[in-house]
Write a protein that holds these residues in place. Sequence first.
Motif, PDB file in Angstrom:
ATOM      1  N   TYR A  60       4.798 -25.541  69.317  1.00  0.00           N
ATOM      2  CA  TYR A  60       3.659 -24.349  68.939  1.00  0.00           C
ATOM      3  C   TYR A  60       2.996 -24.392  67.625  1.00  0.00           C
ATOM      4  CZ  TYR A  60       2.108 -22.260  73.685  1.00  0.00           C
ATOM      5  OH  TYR A  60       1.440 -21.781  74.638  1.00  0.00           O
ATOM      6  N   HIS A  88      -0.462 -13.052  78.894  1.00  0.00           N
ATOM      7  CA  HIS A  88      -0.845 -14.207  78.243  1.00  0.00           C
ATOM      8  C   HIS A  88      -2.104 -14.701  78.331  1.00  0.00           C
ATOM      9  CE1 HIS A  88      -1.092 -19.597  78.436  1.00  0.00           C
ATOM     10  NE2 HIS A  88      -0.994 -18.873  77.256  1.00  0.00           N
ATOM     11  N   HIS A  90      -5.404 -16.245  75.727  1.00  0.00           N
ATOM     12  CA  HIS A  90      -6.505 -17.104  74.219  1.00  0.00           C
ATOM     13  C   HIS A  90      -7.187 -16.435  73.724  1.00  0.00           C
ATOM     14  CE1 HIS A  90      -4.316 -20.828  76.077  1.00  0.00           C
ATOM     15  NE2 HIS A  90      -3.835 -20.329  75.570  1.00  0.00           N
ATOM     16  N   HIS A 104      -3.858 -20.080  71.191  1.00  0.00           N
ATOM     17  CA  HIS A 104      -3.099 -18.565  71.998  1.00  0.00           C
ATOM     18  C   HIS A 104      -2.931 -18.177  71.563  1.00  0.00           C
ATOM     19  CE1 HIS A 104       0.103 -17.876  74.182  1.00  0.00           C
ATOM     20  NE2 HIS A 104       0.971 -17.674  73.024  1.00  0.00           N
TER      21      HIS A 104
END
Length: 141
Positions: A60, A88, A90, A104
């Motif tokens: 990342y 998770h 975004h 992210h």
Amino acid sequence: MIKEFGIKVVYQGRLKRGEDILQGMTEVMKARGLTGGIISGIGAVSQAHIGYYNAAARVYEEKMLRENLEIVSLKGNISLKDGQPFPHLHIVLSGADYSTVGGHLFGDTLVFAFEYEIIVFEGDPFVRTFDEDTGLFLWSI
Ligand code: ZN
């Protein structure tokens, strides 16, 4: 792969100014034992920590935005990783020039104002395991 879920319950809530979005949502999930579902939200941040997954390098790349930004959209899911509820998320953000940036969501993204909904699924949630093909922790097939 596809799996069918019924909807168990829907939560609507708000995090306070200064809270870390990722940490705050994780605490909400753990306090209620939420293991599968959808998270969405809108609002504004005083700083944002976002990432882009460099698929070639399998890492990342991270970016810290130290400014006040609108949360145009926050979207994510809840599943299990290492036996724990794992969000998770975004995020898409916009600034004073109305252009957008996103990626992210990492910790250290701080709330100015944040309103969210969580749709909780019934049944056994997806479980994240390491995927050799991508280098990511994905839902196991
Ligand atoms: Zn992601």
